[in-house]
Design an enzyme around this catalytic site. Structure first.
Site, PDB file in Angstrom:
ATOM      1  N   CYS A  90       0.867  -1.178   0.000  1.00  8.22           N
ATOM      2  CA  CYS A  90       0.000   0.000   0.000  1.00  8.22           C
ATOM      3  C   CYS A  90       0.900   1.223   0.000  1.00  8.22           C
ATOM      4  O   CYS A  90       1.499   1.546   1.025  1.00  8.22           O
ATOM      5  CB  CYS A  90      -0.909  -0.034   1.231  1.00  8.22           C
ATOM      6  SG  CYS A  90      -2.139   1.284   1.256  1.00  8.22           S
TER       7      CYS A  90
ATOM      8  N   CYS B  14      -8.174   5.705  -7.013  1.00 13.21           N
ATOM      9  CA  CYS B  14      -7.555   6.244  -5.806  1.00 13.21           C
ATOM     10  C   CYS B  14      -7.498   7.767  -5.863  1.00 13.21           C
ATOM     11  O   CYS B  14      -7.098   8.347  -6.872  1.00 13.21           O
ATOM     12  CB  CYS B  14      -6.134   5.700  -5.654  1.00 13.21           C
ATOM     13  SG  CYS B  14      -5.278   6.286  -4.167  1.00 13.21           S
TER      14      CYS B  14
END
Length: 425
Positions: free
Chosen positions: A159, A353
């Site tokens: 991540c 995102c």
């Protein structure tokens, strides 16, 4: 009556509870088991770490919220999943039995894999709101005595967006305090290049993020392996394309935030056929475990193979939009299964995102997540910061109101439309 037990009270777990409740109706029982008594909107943790938000701003009490929407809640940790017996041993003592299990716990944070890493060591974290709160107190002390910063993501991390976000948010906060000139900043990442993100890049994320860091005077080291962390010093090995060490770095710091590698939680690790060697839940295209077909997995806890071999290990992210699609697929498949039908629904596994940079940001869309893609797009602008604020507000409202509305899809796509119009003017 079927009993559906959901392990985890985060984005995947609570969203799954609401969608399964709606799909199956009141004839079936839905229970959420969570070690935390609250839902936390994890994407806001970087703001908490610089005191732009408080813990109360981004959390929702589960015990008072879930029962209002027809979902039972158990505040306990899962100690061991026993799929052969259809039950989970809990930290509160007795087991909880299930007809169907959804594992949505998120990961265990593997700070212990690197000496000195993590909140119990010498670096901060934005992976959990409690870590962010602890980091916020360190941040205030740091700003009173400015020094170098080291920020990024270690080998095996999966991540990367929050690392870039927090680097830029710290830069923005330091400029507001008029002390940025006193703080050299280095971004350390296992990625083979800036903007790889575990996805091989999306659109021009490499160019956008490199440009952003140049403009903000943030130095970077890629193909980096963190060897150890000491009080005020990080030892980093920089590798070449063949995976050989080409340079050793000793980086001094007064403040550091490094994202750790993830692994599966202890309750599922070593359950043969349920998880991979790293402890992540194995699922098929219907989000169902091949060996235990009454066990499903959603979110960061599931196994996804790395995109490609890299000089330093790089994991694959699972973004909120992808998680939302997994949850919807599980709910609809359970509806079919309890009706005696075969499951037909699949998650889209697309990635969207919104990365906030404090006073701007970068957005990317990857459809599908791994290349080659039908959509491979990225953009930047101040509107992304505003979109992230709006998205936080609407998603927390979703959790409080118990709605199944697909906010990742709806709100993100709306803000992208707005952003496109703003950029065209």
């Amino acid at each position: 009556m079927a009993h559906i037990v959901i392990l985890g009270g985060g984005v995947a777990g609570v969203s799954a509870a609401y969608e399964v409740r709606e799909a199956l109706g009141k004839a079936h029982k839905v229970t959420v088991v969570s070690k935390a008594p609250y839902f936390q909107f994890t994407p806001s943790n970087p703001w908490v770490a610089v005191k732009w938000r408080t813990k109360d701003d981004i959390t929702v009490d589960l015990a008072s919220t879930l029962p209002r929407h027809g979902v039972d809640f158990v505040h306990a940790s899962a100690e061991k999943v026993l799929p052969e017996e259809n039950k989970v041993e809990l930290s509160t003592g007795g087991p909880i039995e299930y007809d169907y299990l959804i594992i949505a716990t998120g990961p265990e944070l593997a700070f212990d894999e690197i000496e000195g890493l993590g909140p119990e060591g010498f670096t901060s974290s934005v992976c959990d709101v409690e870590h962010a709160v602890k980091g916020a107190s360190k941040w205030e002390d740091f700003c009173a005595n400015p020094a170098p910063i080291v920020v990024g993501a270690v080998q095996g991390a999966s991540c990367y967006g929050p690392a870039y976000e927090f680097a830029m948010i710290m830069d923005t906060d330091l400029r507001k305090r008029k002390i940025r000139d006193k703080v050299p900043m280095t971004f350390v990442t296992a990625e083979p290049y800036v903007g790889h993100l575990g996805l091989g890049g999306v659109g021009d994320t490499k160019g956008l993020l490199e440009s952003e860091m140049r403009e903000r005077h943030i130095r970077w080291i890629t193909n980096a392996k963190v060897d150890k962390v000491e009080d005020g010093k990080m030892t980093v090995s920089e590798h070449d394309e063949d995976g050989k060490v080409k340079k050793a770095h000793e980086l001094p710091f007064g403040y550091s935030m490094m994202l750790p590698a993830f692994r599966g939680i202890p309750a599922v690790r070593d359950v043969e056929g349920l998880v991979n060697p790293r402890g992540f839940v194995i699922v098929d295209k219907h989000q169902r475990n091949p060996k235990y077909p009454n066990v499903f997995g959603a979110g960061v806890c599931i196994a996804i193979a790395p995109l490609e071999a890299t000089p330093v290990p790089v994991g694959v992210p699972k973004t909120g939009y992808m998680i939302e699609s997994m949850v919807t697929a599980i709910a609809q498949n359970l509806k079919e299964i309890v009706a005696g039908k075969d499951p037909t629904h699949e998650g889209t596994w697309n990635a969207i995102c919104l990365a906030d940079f404090g006073d701007g940001g970068v957005v990317f869309i990857a459809e599908p997540q791994n290349p080659p893609r039908n959509v491979n797009w990225s953009s930047s602008g101040k509107w992304v910061h505003l979109a992230k604020i709006a998205f936080e507000k609407y998603f927390l409202r979703k959790i409080r109101k118990g709605t199944t509305e697909p906010y990742y899809e709806k709100i993100v796509m709306q803000t992208l439309n707005i952003g496109g119009k703003l950029k065209s003017k």
